[in-house]
Structures are given as structure tokens and as C-alpha cells.
Design a protein around this motif. Sequence first.
Motif, short mmCIF file in Angstrom:
data_model
loop_
_atom_site.label_atom_id
_atom_site.label_comp_id
_atom_site.label_asym_id
_atom_site.label_seq_id
_atom_site.Cartn_x
_atom_site.Cartn_y
_atom_site.Cartn_z
N GLN A 298 4.86 10.52 -6.23
CA GLN A 298 5.90 10.91 -7.19
C GLN A 298 5.27 11.42 -8.48
OE1 GLN A 298 8.16 7.19 -7.15
NE2 GLN A 298 9.92 8.36 -6.40
N LEU A 299 4.22 10.76 -8.92
CA LEU A 299 3.51 11.20 -10.12
C LEU A 299 2.89 12.57 -9.91
CD1 LEU A 299 2.60 10.41 -12.97
CD2 LEU A 299 0.58 9.35 -11.92
N GLU A 300 2.28 12.77 -8.75
CA GLU A 300 1.68 14.07 -8.43
C GLU A 300 2.75 15.16 -8.37
OE1 GLU A 300 -0.92 16.12 -4.86
OE2 GLU A 300 -0.78 13.94 -4.96
N GLU A 301 3.88 14.84 -7.77
CA GLU A 301 4.97 15.81 -7.67
C GLU A 301 5.46 16.22 -9.06
OE1 GLU A 301 9.29 16.29 -5.46
OE2 GLU A 301 8.70 14.33 -6.23
N SER A 302 5.60 15.24 -9.94
CA SER A 302 6.07 15.58 -11.28
C SER A 302 5.05 16.42 -12.03
CB SER A 302 6.42 14.31 -12.07
OG SER A 302 5.25 13.66 -12.52
N ALA A 303 3.77 16.19 -11.77
CA ALA A 303 2.73 17.02 -12.41
C ALA A 303 2.78 18.45 -11.89
CB ALA A 303 1.36 16.40 -12.17
N TRP A 304 2.95 18.60 -10.58
CA TRP A 304 3.00 19.94 -10.00
C TRP A 304 4.25 20.71 -10.44
CZ3 TRP A 304 -0.84 22.46 -7.70
CH2 TRP A 304 -1.88 21.73 -7.14
N ARG B 74 0.83 -1.20 0.00
CA ARG B 74 0.00 0.00 0.00
C ARG B 74 0.87 1.26 0.00
NH1 ARG B 74 -1.59 3.88 3.00
NH2 ARG B 74 -0.52 3.18 4.85
N LEU B 75 1.92 1.24 0.81
CA LEU B 75 2.81 2.40 0.88
C LEU B 75 3.59 2.59 -0.42
CD1 LEU B 75 4.12 2.03 4.53
CD2 LEU B 75 2.59 3.81 3.64
N LYS B 76 3.98 1.49 -1.07
CA LYS B 76 4.67 1.60 -2.36
C LYS B 76 3.76 2.25 -3.40
CE LYS B 76 8.01 -1.90 -3.27
NZ LYS B 76 8.25 -3.27 -3.74
N THR B 77 2.49 1.85 -3.40
CA THR B 77 1.53 2.43 -4.33
C THR B 77 1.33 3.91 -4.04
OG1 THR B 77 0.39 0.31 -4.53
CG2 THR B 77 -0.84 2.25 -5.18
N GLU B 78 1.19 4.23 -2.76
CA GLU B 78 1.01 5.64 -2.38
C GLU B 78 2.24 6.46 -2.78
OE1 GLU B 78 0.21 8.36 1.61
OE2 GLU B 78 0.04 6.19 1.74
N TRP B 79 3.43 5.90 -2.58
CA TRP B 79 4.67 6.60 -2.94
C TRP B 79 4.72 6.88 -4.45
CZ3 TRP B 79 8.16 9.72 -1.45
CH2 TRP B 79 9.38 9.84 -2.10
N ALA B 80 4.35 5.88 -5.24
CA ALA B 80 4.34 6.06 -6.69
C ALA B 80 3.34 7.14 -7.09
CB ALA B 80 3.99 4.73 -7.38
N GLN B 81 2.19 7.17 -6.44
CA GLN B 81 1.19 8.20 -6.73
C GLN B 81 1.71 9.58 -6.35
OE1 GLN B 81 -2.13 6.65 -4.55
NE2 GLN B 81 -2.91 5.48 -6.29
#
Length: 88
Positions: free
Chosen positions: A53-59, A44-51
Motif C-alpha cells: 500500500q505504501l509503495e502504491e501510494s508512492a507510485w 507476514r502477509l499483513k506487513t507485506e500488504w502494508a508495504q
Amino acid sequence: MRSALTLLILLVVNMLAAVAVVQAKHESRGLQGDLQTLRVERDRLKTEWAQLQLEESAWANPDRVGRLAHERLNMVQPKAYTVLGVAQ
């Protein structure tokens, strides 16, 4: 009499060993359950981390940053500029 005492001691030792085996098996099963719970949490934490990172790259997308700088801060790209070197 001596063989009866030896037999009794062996019986007690055997019973203690059996209890120790049962106790170890019980603890092992409990630890296996804990391990499974921790693996689910890790996934669950790995999935949250990937999300995240994706959000950070979008921002941090340069196009988005430039658009917001223009819209919210009225910043503009300079038409022409000169880079001044630092004297050493």
C-alpha cells in the motif's frame, strides 16, 4: 461371574476413554502448532500488504505522475483552458 464381566467391560471402556483422551490431546497439540504457523504467516502477509500500500501510494503520487508525464511523454500543463459544458 457377572461382577467380573462387568468389571472387565468397565476396564475396557476406561482404557478406550484413556486412549481417546490421549489421541485428542495429540491432535490438539498438532492443531496448536498449525495455528501458530498460520498466525506467523498472517502477520507476514499483513506487513507485506502494508508495504504494498505504501509503495502504491508512492507510485501514484500526483507530483511523480506529473513529472514523469513531462519527462517521458513531453506533456505539459495547459496555460489556459475552458471547460465546455454538455448540453442537456
